[in-house]
Design an enzyme around this catalytic site. Structure first.
Site, short mmCIF file in Angstrom:
data_model
loop_
_atom_site.label_atom_id
_atom_site.label_comp_id
_atom_site.label_asym_id
_atom_site.label_seq_id
_atom_site.Cartn_x
_atom_site.Cartn_y
_atom_site.Cartn_z
N GLU A 39 0.87 -1.17 0.00
CA GLU A 39 0.00 0.00 0.00
C GLU A 39 0.91 1.23 0.00
O GLU A 39 1.80 1.33 0.86
CB GLU A 39 -0.89 0.01 1.23
CG GLU A 39 -1.86 -1.16 1.30
CD GLU A 39 -2.64 -1.17 2.60
OE1 GLU A 39 -3.52 -0.31 2.77
OE2 GLU A 39 -2.34 -2.02 3.46
N ARG A 265 5.36 -12.87 10.04
CA ARG A 265 5.97 -11.58 9.73
C ARG A 265 7.30 -11.46 10.48
O ARG A 265 7.57 -12.20 11.42
CB ARG A 265 5.04 -10.43 10.11
CG ARG A 265 4.75 -10.32 11.59
CD ARG A 265 3.86 -9.12 11.88
NE ARG A 265 4.55 -7.87 11.57
CZ ARG A 265 3.93 -6.71 11.44
NH1 ARG A 265 2.62 -6.63 11.58
NH2 ARG A 265 4.61 -5.61 11.17
N LYS A 275 3.67 0.53 10.48
CA LYS A 275 3.73 1.69 9.59
C LYS A 275 3.14 2.92 10.27
O LYS A 275 3.59 4.05 10.04
CB LYS A 275 3.02 1.39 8.28
CG LYS A 275 3.39 2.34 7.15
CD LYS A 275 2.73 1.96 5.85
CE LYS A 275 3.31 0.72 5.24
NZ LYS A 275 2.74 0.46 3.89
#
Length: 561
Positions: A39, A265, A275
């Site tokens: 994104e 992750r 983020k």
């Protein structure tokens, strides 16, 4: 190190590669297709590097193809700066998508048509509830949700309202389009998720053409299907979203059927990879920007001097697992040292200078000595360094009253100067406050190169820089950004390390470091690995420390370093 060398080429070294190999063996797919789908609402970080290496790596290893696709469905948080930075980072890491650059926004018309398809089938409806009302009626893990009062609108009314949403008739938040699945589903993601929301905002690629935007969950799987992705690889937080991913594919006339697989992750100690937190670090000016060398962003690591081969090697070492875990920061630094030790040329730099006057060296005289550029690479050659009566040594290499086992300079002790001579400290000069400001030493002219003809041994070799041509520089010493191995993301500011950056002024560098503008990392002998920063100016170089020389992980893991 090449991409192939750092990624490895053997199949079957993790569960995802086992799946891919089995699918190929069973002829389920003619060609493996993966994608890296960021994104564009921030810069990539080292956690993204794991996904990049996995997706592009699998495509390379199995003769497939990997797409770069921007899942650009939220124009309020997306910027062209982020799009450009992501492209640069993926290329820097060593990967190329060729002509296969895509955007979810490329598919907005198709996604809208598919949303209408669900609506016509009675599987989607327009809801007039506010976001807070929808959230309140969604239920909990132990209690079912409640149907929206608008859930049973007719197909005709829903199609009409959805078309008017697209036409921009309603303000932000007035209505949403929701899937009609099951408000009592055990998986909360299936409780009539939002497919479209009204958002009067300019999009980086489509401008103001759209007044509604698809949700990430609705756009993601369908974008995979449009691109014929075979293996949609996601981190574990998307595991609960997989039933929804599959529901959309089951109920839409998509051209292909991708499968989603989840892997752990990357969680790195003393680092935050949220983020949201990284954005707040930048906006709150806790750091100097997205490329601040303390940031775990790829831009920050690049500015710090971390080579892409080291990141690829680190990702290979940690592997691909099904369970989340916290990775020791020392493991990452070990990979950095492993790569830099092979590639970085050696130079001498004195970071906290202490002046030394060699009293029996002729005044005004200088000489040139040969210095090795890389002790393990004869092809790297040598350079000439100047030696004279006045030099600088590291302040930490002197103690007036040394403890036992301190073998460096102290009154009456002899040490070796790298590539030069054996010298002995004879006198300590102090200022009015008692601070040591200069050492008076003598040298043995017969020891040029550092060895005594009579065979006597010294226990320390010091680096140094000649005062006559020393280049003044600023050196920035970067440490961990956080004081805790697992910082509290909800209150990250409380865990910030006040000593994460130490700026050293008037350091003394050998001239070879000022003759080039190369940003390749170099080893300051006995200090660590450093690289030139973009803040450097002619005659005023600035260097960032990439990593120190000490490798605790090699001891723990039993490796070298």
């Amino acid at each position: 190190m090449s991409v192939a060398e750092t990624l490895g080429t053997e199949a079957g070294r993790d569960f995802i590669r086992d799946i891919v190999a089995a699918d190929l063996a069973a002829r389920r797919y003619a060609k493996i297709m993966t994608r890296f789908p960021p994104e564009p609402n921030g810069y990539l970080h080292i956690g993204h590097a794991k996904s990049i290496c996995l997706n592009f790596g699998i495509a390379q290893e199995f003769g497939g193809r990997c797409h770069l696709r921007f899942d650009d469905t939220n124009p309020t948080k997306e910027e062209q700066e982020y799009i450009d930075a992501i492209k640069e980072d993926v290329r820097w890491l060593g990967f190329d998508w060729g002509e296969h650059l895509y955007h979810a926004s490329d598919y907005f018309e198709q996604l809208f048509a598919w949303a209408e398809h669900l609506t016509r089938a009675g599987l989607a409806y327009v809801d007039d509830q506010s976001q807070d009302e929808i959230r309140a009626r969604r239920g909990t893990l132990t209690e079912p949700g409640q149907d929206s009062p608008y859930r049973n609108r007719t197909v005709a009314e829903n199609l009409d309202l959805f078309g008017r949403m697209r036409a921009g008739e309603f303000p932000n938040g007035a209505r949403v389009l929701r899937a009609k699945i099951d408000m009592a589903a055990g998986n909360i993601n299936l409780r009539d998720p939002v497919l479209y929301r009204i958002l009067h905002a300019s999009h980086p690629r489509t401008g103001t053409r759209w007044s509604i935007y698809p949700s990430y969950d609705f756009a993601h799987g369908q974008s995979d299907a449009i691109e014929s992705i075979t293996h949609s690889l996601c981190t574990l937080e998307f595991e609960d979203h997989r039933p929804l991913y599959d529901w959309f594919l089951d109920h839409l006339p998509v051209p292909s059927r991708p499968r989603q697989y989840e892997f752990a992750r990357l969680n790195l100690a003393y680092t935050v990879l949220s983020k949201r937190v990284l954005t707040e670090l930048v906006r709150g000016r806790h750091v100097g920007g997205w490329d601040d060398p303390r940031m775990p962003t790829l831009a920050g690591l690049r500015r710090r001097g971390v080579p892409p081969a080291a990141i690829r090697d680190f990702v290979r070492r940690i592997g691909i697992a099904k369970a989340n875990s916290l990775v020791d920061l020392g493991m990452f630094e070990h990979s950095v040292r492993e790569v830099l030790n092979k590639s970085a040329q050696r130079r001498m730099a004195v970071l906290r200078p202490l002046k030394v006057v060699i009293e029996n060296y002729p005044e005004g005289a200088t000489e040139e000595l040969d210095a090795v550029n890389h002790p393990e690479d004869p092809a790297a050659g040598t350079r000439r360094i100047r030696f004279g009566r006045e030099i600088y040594v590291e302040r930490d290499d002197f103690m007036e009253v040394p403890p036992k086992k301190f073998f460096r300079l102290s009154p009456g002790r002899e040490v070796r100067l790298r590539y030069a001579y054996l010298v002995t400290c004879r006198e300590v000069v102090k200022n009015a406050t008692g601070e040591v400001v200069e050492l008076r030493c003598t040298y043995d002219p017969a020891t040029r190169g550092g060895n005594a003809p009579d065979g006597r041994k010294v226990q320390a070799t010091l680096h140094w820089v000649a005062a006559a041509d020393a280049v003044p520089a600023q050196v920035r010493i970067y440490n961990q950004l956080f004081t805790r191995a697992e910082p509290n993301a909800a209150n990250f500011a409380a865990d910030l390390n006040p000593n994460s950056l130490e700026v050293l002024q008037d350091c003394k560098l050998e001239p070879a470091l000022a003759r080039t503008n190369s940003q390749d990392a170099v080893q300051f002998e006995r200090q660590g690995y450093f690289c030139r920063d973009k803040d450097s100016a002619p005659g005023a170089p600035v260097f960032n420390r990439t990593v120190g020389l000490r490798d605790s992980w090699a001891k723990v893991s039993g490796g070298g370093g």
